[in-house]
Design a protein around this motif. Structure first.
Motif, PDB file in Angstrom:
ATOM      1  N   UNK A 170       0.840  -1.190   0.000  1.00  0.00           N
ATOM      2  CA  UNK A 170       0.000   0.000   0.000  1.00  0.00           C
ATOM      3  C   UNK A 170       0.877   1.244   0.000  1.00  0.00           C
ATOM      4  N   UNK A 171       0.579   2.181  -0.871  1.00  0.00           N
ATOM      5  CA  UNK A 171       1.367   3.405  -0.983  1.00  0.00           C
ATOM      6  C   UNK A 171       1.117   4.300   0.232  1.00  0.00           C
ATOM      7  N   UNK A 172       2.223   4.840   0.773  1.00  0.00           N
ATOM      8  CA  UNK A 172       2.122   5.703   1.932  1.00  0.00           C
ATOM      9  C   UNK A 172       1.596   7.076   1.535  1.00  0.00           C
ATOM     10  N   UNK A 173       0.862   7.701   2.438  1.00  0.00           N
ATOM     11  CA  UNK A 173       0.442   9.080   2.217  1.00  0.00           C
ATOM     12  C   UNK A 173       1.636  10.003   2.429  1.00  0.00           C
ATOM     13  N   UNK A 174       1.506  11.261   1.998  1.00  0.00           N
ATOM     14  CA  UNK A 174       2.571  12.239   2.208  1.00  0.00           C
ATOM     15  C   UNK A 174       2.880  12.387   3.690  1.00  0.00           C
ATOM     16  N   UNK A 175       1.852  12.432   4.511  1.00  0.00           N
ATOM     17  CA  UNK A 175       2.061  12.559   5.953  1.00  0.00           C
ATOM     18  C   UNK A 175       2.813  11.360   6.503  1.00  0.00           C
ATOM     19  N   UNK A 176       2.457  10.163   6.059  1.00  0.00           N
ATOM     20  CA  UNK A 176       3.144   8.963   6.537  1.00  0.00           C
ATOM     21  C   UNK A 176       4.610   8.953   6.090  1.00  0.00           C
ATOM     22  N   UNK A 177       4.855   9.396   4.857  1.00  0.00           N
ATOM     23  CA  UNK A 177       6.238   9.491   4.356  1.00  0.00           C
ATOM     24  C   UNK A 177       7.068  10.425   5.225  1.00  0.00           C
ATOM     25  N   UNK A 178       6.504  11.583   5.538  1.00  0.00           N
ATOM     26  CA  UNK A 178       7.247  12.564   6.324  1.00  0.00           C
ATOM     27  C   UNK A 178       7.414  12.113   7.776  1.00  0.00           C
ATOM     28  N   UNK A 179       6.446  11.414   8.308  1.00  0.00           N
ATOM     29  CA  UNK A 179       6.597  10.865   9.658  1.00  0.00           C
ATOM     30  C   UNK A 179       7.696   9.808   9.688  1.00  0.00           C
ATOM     31  N   UNK A 180       7.752   8.977   8.655  1.00  0.00           N
ATOM     32  CA  UNK A 180       8.796   7.961   8.563  1.00  0.00           C
ATOM     33  C   UNK A 180      10.174   8.608   8.447  1.00  0.00           C
ATOM     34  N   UNK A 181      10.274   9.661   7.614  1.00  0.00           N
ATOM     35  CA  UNK A 181      11.543  10.368   7.452  1.00  0.00           C
ATOM     36  C   UNK A 181      11.963  11.044   8.757  1.00  0.00           C
ATOM     37  N   UNK A 182      11.015  11.622   9.465  1.00  0.00           N
ATOM     38  CA  UNK A 182      11.318  12.280  10.731  1.00  0.00           C
ATOM     39  C   UNK A 182      11.858  11.295  11.761  1.00  0.00           C
ATOM     40  N   UNK A 183      11.230  10.125  11.855  1.00  0.00           N
ATOM     41  CA  UNK A 183      11.676   9.111  12.811  1.00  0.00           C
ATOM     42  C   UNK A 183      13.085   8.630  12.479  1.00  0.00           C
ATOM     43  N   UNK A 184      13.357   8.399  11.204  1.00  0.00           N
ATOM     44  CA  UNK A 184      14.689   7.944  10.783  1.00  0.00           C
ATOM     45  C   UNK A 184      15.737   9.028  11.034  1.00  0.00           C
ATOM     46  N   UNK A 185      15.379  10.276  10.767  1.00  0.00           N
ATOM     47  CA  UNK A 185      16.326  11.376  10.967  1.00  0.00           C
ATOM     48  C   UNK A 185      16.660  11.549  12.436  1.00  0.00           C
ATOM     49  N   UNK A 186      15.680  11.387  13.314  1.00  0.00           N
ATOM     50  CA  UNK A 186      15.944  11.471  14.747  1.00  0.00           C
ATOM     51  C   UNK A 186      16.957  10.428  15.189  1.00  0.00           C
ATOM     52  N   UNK A 187      16.885   9.255  14.586  1.00  0.00           N
ATOM     53  CA  UNK A 187      17.875   8.218  14.897  1.00  0.00           C
ATOM     54  C   UNK A 187      19.263   8.661  14.441  1.00  0.00           C
ATOM     55  N   UNK A 188      19.368   9.164  13.207  1.00  0.00           N
ATOM     56  CA  UNK A 188      20.662   9.618  12.690  1.00  0.00           C
ATOM     57  C   UNK A 188      21.271  10.693  13.577  1.00  0.00           C
ATOM     58  N   UNK A 189      20.444  11.584  14.067  1.00  0.00           N
ATOM     59  CA  UNK A 189      20.935  12.736  14.816  1.00  0.00           C
ATOM     60  C   UNK A 189      21.241  12.435  16.273  1.00  0.00           C
ATOM     61  N   UNK A 190      20.455  11.566  16.872  1.00  0.00           N
ATOM     62  CA  UNK A 190      20.491  11.487  18.329  1.00  0.00           C
ATOM     63  C   UNK A 190      20.783  10.107  18.897  1.00  0.00           C
ATOM     64  N   UNK A 191      20.897   9.091  18.042  1.00  0.00           N
ATOM     65  CA  UNK A 191      21.184   7.739  18.538  1.00  0.00           C
ATOM     66  C   UNK A 191      22.598   7.315  18.130  1.00  0.00           C
ATOM     67  N   UNK A 192      23.180   6.406  18.903  1.00  0.00           N
ATOM     68  CA  UNK A 192      24.529   5.916  18.615  1.00  0.00           C
ATOM     69  C   UNK A 192      24.578   4.409  18.383  1.00  0.00           C
ATOM     70  N   UNK A 193      23.443   3.736  18.478  1.00  0.00           N
ATOM     71  CA  UNK A 193      23.391   2.303  18.212  1.00  0.00           C
ATOM     72  C   UNK A 193      23.441   2.069  16.705  1.00  0.00           C
ATOM     73  N   UNK A 194      24.484   1.350  16.256  1.00  0.00           N
ATOM     74  CA  UNK A 194      24.710   1.240  14.817  1.00  0.00           C
ATOM     75  C   UNK A 194      23.636   0.409  14.114  1.00  0.00           C
ATOM     76  N   UNK A 195      23.053  -0.532  14.791  1.00  0.00           N
ATOM     77  CA  UNK A 195      21.973  -1.288  14.159  1.00  0.00           C
ATOM     78  C   UNK A 195      20.770  -0.374  13.925  1.00  0.00           C
ATOM     79  N   UNK A 196      20.461   0.473  14.911  1.00  0.00           N
ATOM     80  CA  UNK A 196      19.366   1.428  14.731  1.00  0.00           C
ATOM     81  C   UNK A 196      19.667   2.394  13.588  1.00  0.00           C
ATOM     82  N   UNK A 197      20.912   2.857  13.529  1.00  0.00           N
ATOM     83  CA  UNK A 197      21.290   3.806  12.469  1.00  0.00           C
ATOM     84  C   UNK A 197      21.199   3.134  11.101  1.00  0.00           C
ATOM     85  N   UNK A 198      21.690   1.894  11.012  1.00  0.00           N
ATOM     86  CA  UNK A 198      21.605   1.156   9.746  1.00  0.00           C
ATOM     87  C   UNK A 198      20.154   1.000   9.310  1.00  0.00           C
ATOM     88  N   UNK A 199      19.288   0.634  10.239  1.00  0.00           N
ATOM     89  CA  UNK A 199      17.875   0.458   9.899  1.00  0.00           C
ATOM     90  C   UNK A 199      17.235   1.787   9.493  1.00  0.00           C
TER      91      UNK A 199
END
Length: 325
Positions: A1-30
């Motif tokens: 099922x294709x994601x809505x624009x809001x769902x896409x941006x929520x997914x990007x926001x969650x991933x970016x928070x990991x890149x910026x604020x987490x240090x667990x490499x498995x989390x960063x890879x995911x």
């Protein structure tokens, strides 16, 4: 099922928070895998088999659209650059309050990899982008991405141009320039030529990303470097020979340099090591990514005395350091 624009941006926001604020490499890879899945799904450009062609310029090679997409998947490279740019934007927002931070991204590729995730952290009232790429396929993909993610308010312009000759637009104050168009030891690609063109045009307070690129000559030994990968936390024994070049905001073209290489019975390979300071404390060091993999210059067998080696950087369609013993 294709994601809505809001769902896409929520997914990007969650991933970016990991890149910026987490240090667990498995989390960063995911998180990076989620960003790639999102960007590839929207643009149709997948970091898979490379079937397209690079663009060859008088100043060096501009990588193909698929190769540019692959850059996202270098974990430490993406994490360090995104974090550094995040801190640089916050620095500018603090030092020039009340102004929109205008950012030129020279070599944005199909995803705008180093800026697009940060739309989840800053509003279009805080940051605006000029997205520039010489590859029309990459630029078209970036347009599609920003349109489908409803991010066009962030973009002043999409520009298909050569960053080595590009001129800033009249009436737009450029506060930051990002260009990550290099290989290890500043080979092949036009990073130096782009810096030579754009940095002199920048206002004194404006920031160039990366802040510093240092290339150093180092004597290495294969057995020591091998232990780095096979023995936990092993620090290879190396002989640092001398700085070959350092590019920074106070930009100067590389000048010929002569370095004295000491005699060594154990270390017989001369390499160029690259260290990249993105911004502040965000630094890429040896083996962090392809940009900081040591580049082999030559072997020095049966060396009983020190020798002098001259390095010279050649700006051409195949830029890089040449050497003479």
């Amino acid at each position: 099922m294709e994601l809505t624009t809001q769902q896409c941006n929520e997914s990007m926001s969650a991933a970016t928070n990991v890149l910026l604020f987490e240090d667990d490499y498995l989390e960063i890879k995911n998180a990076i895998e989620r960003l790639h899945s999102l960007f590839a799904g929207v643009t149709g450009i997948n970091a898979g088999n490379i079937t397209d062609q690079d663009i060859y310029l008088p100043s060096g090679k501009a990588v193909s659209t698929i190769k540019a997409a692959h850059c996202l998947k270098e974990l430490e490279r993406t994490r360090r650059f995104v974090r550094g740019i995040y801190h640089a934007i916050n620095h500018l927002l603090d030092t020039i309050p009340g102004h929109i931070i205008n950012i030129l991204y020279a070599g944005c590729g199909p995803y705008g990899t180093l800026l697009t995730p940060l739309t989840s952290q800053f509003t279009a009232a805080q940051v605006n982008f000029i997205l520039l790429d010489i590859n029309p396929d990459s630029l078209e993909a970036a347009k599609v991405l920003y349109e489908k993610l409803d991010l066009l308010d962030y973009v002043v312009d999409f520009v298909c141009a050569d960053a080595t000759t590009y001129k800033f637009p009249d009436g737009v104050r450029i506060d930051m320039v990002i260009s990550e168009t290099m290989l290890n030891a500043l080979r092949k690609e036009p990073q130096v030529a782009i810096m030579n063109n754009l940095i002199p045009k920048m206002r004194p307070e404006a920031i160039f990303i990366p802040e510093k690129i240092a290339v150093e000559a180092v004597l290495t030994r294969w057995e020591e470097e091998y232990k780095h990968f096979t023995v936990l936390d092993y620090q290879p024994k190396r002989i640092r020979v001398g700085l070959v070049y350092c590019a920074s905001r106070e930009f100067k073209l590389p000048q010929p340099v002569v370095i004295e290489v000491p005699a060594s019975k154990t270390h017989n390979r001369l390499d160029l090591f690259t260290e990249i300071k993105v911004f502040g404390r965000e630094v890429l060091t040896t083996y962090n990514c392809s940009l900081t993999t040591p580049f082999a210059v030559c072997k020095l067998e049966n060396q009983s005395d020190s020798i002098k080696i001259a390095f010279e950087y050649i700006l051409s369609d195949d830029p890089g350091f040449t050497y003479m013993i």
